[in-house]
Design a protein around this motif. Structure first.
Motif, short mmCIF file in Angstrom:
data_model
loop_
_atom_site.label_atom_id
_atom_site.label_comp_id
_atom_site.label_asym_id
_atom_site.label_seq_id
_atom_site.Cartn_x
_atom_site.Cartn_y
_atom_site.Cartn_z
N VAL A 85 0.86 -1.19 0.00
CA VAL A 85 0.00 0.00 0.00
C VAL A 85 0.89 1.23 0.00
CG1 VAL A 85 -1.94 -1.12 1.17
CG2 VAL A 85 -0.20 0.04 2.51
N ASP A 86 0.38 2.29 -0.60
CA ASP A 86 1.15 3.52 -0.73
C ASP A 86 0.74 4.54 0.33
OD1 ASP A 86 2.61 2.62 -2.88
OD2 ASP A 86 1.23 3.44 -4.37
N PHE A 87 1.74 5.21 0.87
CA PHE A 87 1.52 6.39 1.70
C PHE A 87 2.12 7.57 0.95
CE2 PHE A 87 3.54 9.47 4.55
CZ PHE A 87 2.42 9.99 5.16
N ARG A 88 1.33 8.62 0.78
CA ARG A 88 1.79 9.82 0.09
C ARG A 88 1.58 11.03 1.00
NH1 ARG A 88 3.96 6.58 -2.44
NH2 ARG A 88 3.68 5.94 -4.62
N VAL A 89 2.64 11.79 1.22
CA VAL A 89 2.54 12.97 2.08
C VAL A 89 1.54 13.97 1.49
CG1 VAL A 89 3.82 14.90 3.09
CG2 VAL A 89 4.89 12.65 2.93
N THR B 263 6.09 3.18 -0.05
CA THR B 263 5.25 2.01 -0.27
C THR B 263 5.53 1.00 0.83
OG1 THR B 263 5.21 2.31 -2.67
CG2 THR B 263 4.72 0.11 -1.84
N LEU B 264 4.48 0.63 1.57
CA LEU B 264 4.63 -0.32 2.68
C LEU B 264 4.30 -1.72 2.18
CD1 LEU B 264 3.70 2.55 4.04
CD2 LEU B 264 3.38 1.12 6.07
N MET B 265 5.22 -2.61 2.37
CA MET B 265 5.00 -4.00 2.02
C MET B 265 4.10 -4.65 3.08
SD MET B 265 6.56 -3.83 -0.73
CE MET B 265 6.40 -5.55 -1.28
N LYS C 251 -6.87 25.28 20.66
CA LYS C 251 -7.00 25.30 19.20
C LYS C 251 -7.32 23.89 18.74
CE LYS C 251 -3.10 27.47 19.63
NZ LYS C 251 -1.78 28.13 19.45
N SER C 252 -8.38 23.76 17.97
CA SER C 252 -8.85 22.46 17.55
C SER C 252 -8.59 22.26 16.07
CB SER C 252 -10.35 22.33 17.84
OG SER C 252 -10.87 21.13 17.33
N TYR C 253 -8.03 21.11 15.73
CA TYR C 253 -7.81 20.82 14.31
C TYR C 253 -7.82 19.31 14.06
CZ TYR C 253 -2.90 20.70 15.99
OH TYR C 253 -1.74 20.48 16.70
N THR C 254 -7.98 18.95 12.80
CA THR C 254 -8.07 17.56 12.40
C THR C 254 -6.99 17.26 11.37
OG1 THR C 254 -10.46 17.47 12.78
CG2 THR C 254 -9.53 15.82 11.29
N ILE C 255 -6.31 16.15 11.56
CA ILE C 255 -5.33 15.67 10.59
C ILE C 255 -5.87 14.38 9.98
CG2 ILE C 255 -2.96 14.86 10.24
CD1 ILE C 255 -2.17 16.46 12.73
N VAL C 256 -5.93 14.32 8.67
CA VAL C 256 -6.40 13.13 7.96
C VAL C 256 -5.20 12.47 7.27
CG1 VAL C 256 -7.94 12.19 6.22
CG2 VAL C 256 -8.66 14.17 7.59
N ILE C 257 -4.90 11.24 7.68
CA ILE C 257 -3.77 10.50 7.12
C ILE C 257 -4.33 9.36 6.27
CG2 ILE C 257 -1.74 9.10 7.67
CD1 ILE C 257 -1.51 10.69 10.28
N THR C 258 -4.05 9.40 4.98
CA THR C 258 -4.54 8.39 4.05
C THR C 258 -3.46 7.35 3.80
OG1 THR C 258 -6.01 9.99 2.98
CG2 THR C 258 -5.47 7.98 1.75
N VAL C 259 -3.82 6.08 3.98
CA VAL C 259 -2.91 4.97 3.71
C VAL C 259 -3.62 4.02 2.77
CG1 VAL C 259 -1.50 3.14 4.69
CG2 VAL C 259 -1.93 5.21 6.02
N GLY C 260 -3.20 3.98 1.51
CA GLY C 260 -3.94 3.20 0.53
C GLY C 260 -5.34 3.78 0.39
#
Length: 246
Positions: free
Chosen positions: A81-85, A197-199, A222-231
């Motif tokens: 699966v791919d991780f993209r910044v 790319t994570l094997m 201060k409130s914020y949301t981080i969304v991390i997409t993996v695949g």
């Protein structure tokens, strides 16, 4: 192994930061758990194909500075699966509206360090020039005789000694400037998260740098949301950042 190295680097960098604010996490769905790890807040988020762990890179963040998080990612699937910044998002929630918070990438941090090195080189050059000029004048002096006559003289030995000392000092300053730049570049290369790319079953992680959230002027969190997409998985991380003791 990379995760352990990153955490060690982050612990080293934490000592250089000015105390000011802390962060906390809130589980946004049943697949998440907010917890404490070694006295620091952390959050574990599990989706169908991946696990993401997030914790602050230091025990306290610099007020109005960039929040830095250590992110660990595990591929649970049987496929790479791919991780993209570029797919990481951060949004601040304030006054009923959402505002984008830029993700500061490795490439941006490297460019900032290069700019810092140029400025440092200019300052070092100015200091070295001033040293050399002072040394060039070191052999000159003046005298006054008992009868009141004045004059000037030049001592090659004094000039040579002063110029030798100045050259040695300049070499030390230049070497220190170069060494600092190389060390900073190495830290960025080792610690900052990048595209990967994570094997199957693989862990990967690093520092995630985020633009500072805007201070609302009321002194509140201060409130914020981080969304991390993996695949195809989206891990939504809710963060609250507040002044120490608030």
């Amino acid at each position: 192994m990379r995760i352990l190295i990153v955490v060690a680097v982050c612990a080293t960098l934490a000592g250089c930061m000015t105390a000011g604010e802390t962060v906390s996490f809130k589980a946004s769905n049943p697949q998440q758990q907010a917890l404490m790890r070694d006295g620091q807040p952390a959050l574990v988020s599990r989706q169908k194909s991946s696990i993401v762990l997030v914790r602050p890179a230091s025990r306290q963040l610099q007020a109005n500075g960039r929040p830095v998080f250590v992110v660990g990612i595990n591929n649970l699937s049987r496929q790479p699966v791919d991780f993209r910044v570029a797919q990481v998002e951060a949004v601040q929630h304030a006054a009923g509206s959402d505002f984008e918070m830029k993700i500061v990438t490795y490439e941006m941090l490297v460019q900032e360090e290069k700019n810092r090195q140029v400025a440092a080189a200019l300052l070092t050059g100015l200091a070295a020039g001033a040293n050399s000029y002072s040394a060039s004048r070191a052999g000159y002096g003046s005298y006054t005789t008992p009868s009141g006559r004045t004059g000037t003289f030049y001592s090659p030995t004094a000039a040579a000694v002063a110029q030798g000392n100045a050259a040695a000092q300049n070499d030390v300053m230049i070497a220190a400037t170069v060494e600092t730049g190389q060390r900073n570049m190495a830290v960025l290369e080792q610690s900052v998260i990048k595209d990967n790319t994570l094997m199957p079953g693989e862990w990967y992680g690093g520092q995630l740098h985020v633009a500072p959230p805007t201070d609302q002027g009321d002194g509140g969190p201060k409130s914020y949301t981080i969304v991390i997409t993996v695949g195809t998985d989206r891990h939504v991380i809710d963060v609250s950042q507040a002044r120490t003791g608030v």
